[in-house]
Scaffold this motif. Sequence first.
Motif, PDB file in Angstrom:
ATOM      1  N   TYR A   2       0.257   8.378  -6.442  1.00  5.74           N
ATOM      2  CA  TYR A   2      -1.163   8.430  -6.805  1.00  5.74           C
ATOM      3  C   TYR A   2      -1.977   9.112  -5.710  1.00  5.74           C
ATOM      4  CZ  TYR A   2      -5.992   7.043  -7.442  1.00  5.74           C
ATOM      5  OH  TYR A   2      -7.366   7.064  -7.551  1.00  5.74           O
ATOM      6  N   TYR A   3      -1.710   8.761  -4.434  1.00  8.25           N
ATOM      7  CA  TYR A   3      -2.443   9.379  -3.328  1.00  8.25           C
ATOM      8  C   TYR A   3      -2.272  10.897  -3.358  1.00  8.25           C
ATOM      9  CZ  TYR A   3      -2.176   4.579  -1.442  1.00  8.25           C
ATOM     10  OH  TYR A   3      -2.246   3.222  -1.275  1.00  8.25           O
TER      11      TYR A   3
ATOM     12  N   GLY B 127       0.792  -1.229   0.000  1.00  9.90           N
ATOM     13  CA  GLY B 127       0.000   0.000   0.000  1.00  9.90           C
ATOM     14  C   GLY B 127       0.817   1.267   0.000  1.00  9.90           C
TER      15      GLY B 127
ATOM     16  N   SER C 176       3.920   1.660  -1.881  1.00  6.73           N
ATOM     17  CA  SER C 176       4.944   1.679  -2.926  1.00  6.73           C
ATOM     18  C   SER C 176       5.043   3.094  -3.485  1.00  6.73           C
ATOM     19  CB  SER C 176       4.591   0.692  -4.035  1.00  6.73           C
ATOM     20  OG  SER C 176       3.418   1.122  -4.716  1.00  6.73           O
TER      21      SER C 176
ATOM     22  N   GLU D  57       2.095   4.067  -5.662  1.00  7.23           N
ATOM     23  CA  GLU D  57       0.880   4.250  -4.867  1.00  7.23           C
ATOM     24  C   GLU D  57       0.885   5.578  -4.120  1.00  7.23           C
ATOM     25  OE1 GLU D  57      -0.589  -0.245  -3.680  1.00  7.23           O
ATOM     26  OE2 GLU D  57       1.355   0.429  -2.933  1.00  7.23           O
ATOM     27  N   THR D  58       2.016   5.920  -3.483  1.00  4.50           N
ATOM     28  CA  THR D  58       2.068   7.184  -2.753  1.00  4.50           C
ATOM     29  C   THR D  58       1.970   8.382  -3.696  1.00  4.50           C
ATOM     30  OG1 THR D  58       4.500   7.048  -2.747  1.00  4.50           O
ATOM     31  CG2 THR D  58       3.359   6.254  -0.793  1.00  4.50           C
TER      32      THR D  58
END
Length: 254
Positions: free
Chosen positions: A224-225, A216, A218, A221-222
């Motif tokens: 994207y957040y 959660g 990677s 991913e970060t």
Amino acid sequence: MKKILILGITFLSLLGLTSCDKEEIETYSDTDNIYFSRAIFPEYKNGPLIDSTGFSFGLDKATVTERIYPLAIRVQGKVSDIDRAVKLTVDPTSTAVLGTHFTFPENIVMHAGKELDTVFIKVLRTPDMKNKDLTLVVNLEENEFFTTKMQSKVTNVLTGKTRNYIRFKLSFNDKLSTPIGWQAVFGVFTAKKFFLMCDLMNLDPEMFNQVQGSPGLSIPETLYYASFMKRYLADQKANGNTIYEDDGKEMLFP
């Protein structure tokens, strides 16, 4: 004569093999020792071996009033076909109070057919955790079913640091601080920003107690957040609903 010699050598060889087989099938015959599993077996592959750990309620929503901590216990020795009582006591060095800050079952057992079992400790969220750290130290003790001969192991010969097999320390508080999984791409950490991001993307706040690269967290991913939140804040502002921090400043993602 030659045949007798050959037969004698063959007999001695077979006798030797028989002796080896007997040694190889020798089984554990000492007492049954009880110990905390994570001191010897990691919780997950390549995980750390520990005799203490901790957590904070600080990343939890206000509706969360308790947590269950599963404390694994294991037996070195025989598996029994009956439940066996386990003696677990609270160490006097503990600052957490039984019944106020935590509870655990009055009757703890190693269930029949198991060599690994779990004690479920319920940690209660209390107001005093906002400004102080609490610790619960528990000890495994001998009883009619188990001994505690496995006690500790030196893990660093230079410092003398040891890992205890029959003593476990659990620390907890309710302080909100920047979690280790919070990345620079999110900007300055604030509680409002953090919980808004988790709510909008249905993220588990506890996930951010892991280092970058964990499930959660990677790099893609970060990123994207951060991108999602930046677009969200821009859209809200464009619609006349600028999101502000609790101190009155506009919420920003770099």
